[in-house]
Scaffold this motif. Structure first.
Motif, PDB file in Angstrom:
ATOM      1  N   LEU A 187      -9.869  14.170 -10.084  1.00 34.59           N
ATOM      2  CA  LEU A 187      -9.012  13.373  -9.239  1.00 34.59           C
ATOM      3  C   LEU A 187      -7.617  14.730  -9.305  1.00 34.59           C
ATOM      4  CD1 LEU A 187      -7.739  11.376  -7.557  1.00 34.59           C
ATOM      5  CD2 LEU A 187      -7.192  10.185  -9.625  1.00 34.59           C
ATOM      6  N   HIS A 188      -7.261  15.056 -10.480  1.00 35.98           N
ATOM      7  CA  HIS A 188      -6.250  15.981 -10.571  1.00 35.98           C
ATOM      8  C   HIS A 188      -6.438  17.142  -9.702  1.00 35.98           C
ATOM      9  CE1 HIS A 188      -8.490  17.481 -14.043  1.00 35.98           C
ATOM     10  NE2 HIS A 188      -7.962  18.670 -13.798  1.00 35.98           N
ATOM     11  N   PHE A 213      -5.906  16.474  -6.193  1.00 36.18           N
ATOM     12  CA  PHE A 213      -4.279  16.325  -5.751  1.00 36.18           C
ATOM     13  C   PHE A 213      -3.650  17.630  -5.862  1.00 36.18           C
ATOM     14  CE2 PHE A 213       0.103  15.792  -7.234  1.00 36.18           C
ATOM     15  CZ  PHE A 213       0.446  14.661  -6.492  1.00 36.18           C
ATOM     16  N   ASP A 214      -3.898  18.425  -6.619  1.00 37.24           N
ATOM     17  CA  ASP A 214      -3.543  19.827  -6.538  1.00 37.24           C
ATOM     18  C   ASP A 214      -4.122  20.535  -5.254  1.00 37.24           C
ATOM     19  OD1 ASP A 214      -2.393  19.678  -9.046  1.00 37.24           O
ATOM     20  OD2 ASP A 214      -3.886  20.709 -10.263  1.00 37.24           O
ATOM     21  N   MET A 215      -5.026  20.254  -4.983  1.00 40.16           N
ATOM     22  CA  MET A 215      -5.755  20.793  -3.674  1.00 40.16           C
ATOM     23  C   MET A 215      -4.791  20.247  -2.324  1.00 40.16           C
ATOM     24  SD  MET A 215      -9.383  21.387  -2.911  1.00 40.16           S
ATOM     25  CE  MET A 215      -9.850  20.155  -1.636  1.00 40.16           C
ATOM     26  N   THR A 216      -4.636  18.900  -2.467  1.00 40.90           N
ATOM     27  CA  THR A 216      -3.811  18.399  -1.451  1.00 40.90           C
ATOM     28  C   THR A 216      -2.477  19.001  -1.261  1.00 40.90           C
ATOM     29  OG1 THR A 216      -5.034  16.395  -1.787  1.00 40.90           O
ATOM     30  CG2 THR A 216      -3.019  16.301  -0.474  1.00 40.90           C
ATOM     31  N   GLU A 217      -1.899  19.204  -2.475  1.00 38.13           N
ATOM     32  CA  GLU A 217      -0.466  20.037  -2.323  1.00 38.13           C
ATOM     33  C   GLU A 217      -0.458  21.058  -1.841  1.00 38.13           C
ATOM     34  OE1 GLU A 217       1.008  19.496  -6.404  1.00 38.13           O
ATOM     35  OE2 GLU A 217       2.217  17.556  -5.902  1.00 38.13           O
ATOM     36  N   ASP A 218      -1.639  22.182  -2.400  1.00 34.55           N
ATOM     37  CA  ASP A 218      -1.855  23.345  -1.857  1.00 34.55           C
ATOM     38  C   ASP A 218      -1.861  23.448  -0.243  1.00 34.55           C
ATOM     39  OD1 ASP A 218      -1.521  24.374  -4.196  1.00 34.55           O
ATOM     40  OD2 ASP A 218      -3.773  24.548  -4.736  1.00 34.55           O
ATOM     41  N   VAL A 219      -2.699  22.288   0.329  1.00 37.08           N
ATOM     42  CA  VAL A 219      -2.944  22.361   1.697  1.00 37.08           C
ATOM     43  C   VAL A 219      -1.715  22.066   2.517  1.00 37.08           C
ATOM     44  CG1 VAL A 219      -4.212  21.132   3.482  1.00 37.08           C
ATOM     45  CG2 VAL A 219      -5.425  21.766   1.511  1.00 37.08           C
TER      46      VAL A 219
END
Length: 75
Positions: A44-45, A48-54
């Motif tokens: 999950l983390h 979340f990190d990937m979503t912020e990067d996108v």
């Protein structure tokens, strides 16, 4: 003939502006496809990190696109 020249130039510039936006969108879409990767069993983390990067990447791409539009308006 010379009276029509400014109108013709304006029409050409308008066409270029329209096509620049379309080409920019196509370029962004092609780059997005290159960056698409499927990674199985992500935590999950990581998601979340990937979503912020996108989100950050999209902001940069949008800024670049707007910059290119402003640059094309100067011509």
């Amino acid at each position: 003939m010379t009276d029509d020249l400014p109108d013709t130039v304006k029409k050409c510039l308008d066409i270029l502006d329209e096509n620049l936006e379309i080409l920019s969108d196509i370029e962004i879409d092609l780059n997005d496809e290159k960056n698409d990767e499927l990674v199985p069993d992500m935590k999950l983390h990581h998601l979340f990190d990937m979503t912020e990067d996108v989100a950050e990447s999209e902001k940069i791409k949008r800024a670049e696109s707007k910059f290119m539009m402003r640059q094309s308006e100067d011509f």
